[in-house]
Enzyme design. Structure first.
Site, PDB file in Angstrom:
ATOM      1  N   SER A 136       7.523   3.768  -1.089  1.00 20.18           N
ATOM      2  CA  SER A 136       6.561   4.299  -0.103  1.00 20.18           C
ATOM      3  C   SER A 136       7.313   4.932   1.061  1.00 20.18           C
ATOM      4  O   SER A 136       6.844   5.878   1.682  1.00 20.18           O
ATOM      5  CB  SER A 136       5.660   3.179   0.420  1.00 20.18           C
TER       6      SER A 136
ATOM      7  N   GLY B 167       0.802  -1.222   0.000  1.00 19.96           N
ATOM      8  CA  GLY B 167       0.000   0.000   0.000  1.00 19.96           C
ATOM      9  C   GLY B 167       0.832   1.268   0.000  1.00 19.96           C
ATOM     10  O   GLY B 167       2.032   1.251  -0.220  1.00 19.96           O
TER      11      GLY B 167
ATOM     12  N   GLY C  96       8.663  -5.163  -8.600  1.00 11.40           N
ATOM     13  CA  GLY C  96       9.608  -4.158  -9.084  1.00 11.40           C
ATOM     14  C   GLY C  96      11.054  -4.579  -8.864  1.00 11.40           C
ATOM     15  O   GLY C  96      11.384  -5.242  -7.877  1.00 11.40           O
TER      16      GLY C  96
ATOM     17  N   GLY D  85       5.452   4.167  -9.122  1.00  8.90           N
ATOM     18  CA  GLY D  85       6.146   2.895  -9.367  1.00  8.90           C
ATOM     19  C   GLY D  85       5.159   1.730  -9.295  1.00  8.90           C
ATOM     20  O   GLY D  85       5.163   0.841 -10.157  1.00  8.90           O
ATOM     21  N   HIS D  86       4.310   1.719  -8.250  1.00 11.86           N
ATOM     22  CA  HIS D  86       3.295   0.654  -8.161  1.00 11.86           C
ATOM     23  C   HIS D  86       2.335   0.734  -9.353  1.00 11.86           C
ATOM     24  O   HIS D  86       1.926  -0.287  -9.897  1.00 11.86           O
ATOM     25  CB  HIS D  86       2.453   0.813  -6.884  1.00 11.86           C
TER      26      HIS D  86
END
Ligand code: PAF
Length: 285
Positions: free
Chosen positions: A188, A32, A149, A37-38
């Site tokens: 994150s 989360g 990633g 990037g996510h």
């Protein structure tokens, strides 16, 4: 189509089974607090599979006792919007950890030597927690493909090995690192950086560039290349966790650096631990 939030393991398994009847299912496991990037992982998945399921679970078993589990950033409503924007169909965000680790849970996946160096050496038990949760997500979803990633390069290698060793039918797909315009790899945890720390965080990508320059000018000694990386991190006053040249394939220490080697970095900026990695030969632009 709008994204649907799933909060129980039962519903997640049922909806994944249903989705797989329409074509390949893509899985994007995350913790989360999603960023660009996510979203690039979700877009990658959406191009290759017919339904994309994102999972959002801050997995307690992969955090050490003095790490940031309690303060890990969370933003479910923002995450749902980002998932929808990038083309996900389902978001599985368990309503409580028991959906993943039911009472009496006692079986873990213990990775081998690939998980021993680098982050494995500095975060004992981390990859055991990662492998356990990812194995569960693979088993629950039975996704055709799962996307991870390359920023967490060792994690990708460990998960790929786990998939082969345990005969998961889910194919593990690695996706390129996405960077901010100044070179900082998206994470994150970048949200922890103070305005004063943020510019200094470019030291990691500068360290990779210094190693690539060194390699391009003929330096092949592993220790000499690692020293170039360390110098950049020290210049910006980051506290080194590791700066190591390893082979891309099996994360072994090469006798001499070569085209198959990568530089792996981890350093603390204040309380924030940042990681990054890159090949020794710059990708052609
Ligand atoms: O990379 C992450 O965010 C996590 O390690 C993962 C793969 C979602 C497992 O919790």
């Amino acid at each position: 189509m709008s994204v649907a939030l799933i909060e129980t393991a039962r519903e997640f398994k049922d909806l994944c089974a249903e989705a797989r009847r329409d074509g390949p299912l893509g899985l994007v496991p995350t913790m989360g607090f999603l960023h660009v990037g996510h979203q690039s992982l979700i877009r990658f998945a959406a191009q290759r599979t017919s339904t994309v399921a994102v999972t959002i679970f801050v997995n307690p078993t992969q955090f050490g006792p003095n790490e940031d589990l309690a303060r890990y950033p969370r933003d479910l409503s923002g995450d749902l919007k980002k998932c929808e924007e990038a083309g996900a169909r389902y978001v599985f965000a368990p309503r409580n950890p028991e959906e993943i680790y039911p009472p009496g849970f006692q079986t873990y996946v213990d990775p081998g030597p690939l998980a021993a160096p680098l982050c494995g050496a500095h975060r004992p038990g981390h990859f055991r927690g990662v492998c356990t949760v990812v194995a569960k997500l693979f088993a629950m979803s039975r996704a055709e493909q799962a996307f991870f990633g390359e920023k967490d390069y060792q994690q990708l290698a460990v998960i790929r090995r786990m998939g082969r060793d345990l005969d998961f039918s889910t194919e593990v797909v690695g996706c390129p690192i996405v960077r901010e315009t100044d070179g900082l790899a998206m994470s994150s945890r970048n949200a922890y950086l103070t305005p004063d720390e943020r510019p200094r965080a470019t030291a990691l990508s500068l360290a990779i560039a210094a190693v690539q320059d060194g390699y391009a000018s003929g330096v092949r000694g592993v220790a000499s290349l690692e020293a170039l990386a360390r110098a950049q991190l020290e210049r910006a006053q980051l506290r080194l966790d590791y700066a190591e040249i390893r082979t891309a394939q099996d994360l072994a220490v090469p006798g001499e650096a070569n085209r198959e080697s990568r530089i792996f970095l981890a350093a603390f900026l204040g309380k924030t631990r940042l990681i990054d990695n890159g090949p020794l030969v710059r990708a052609e632009s």
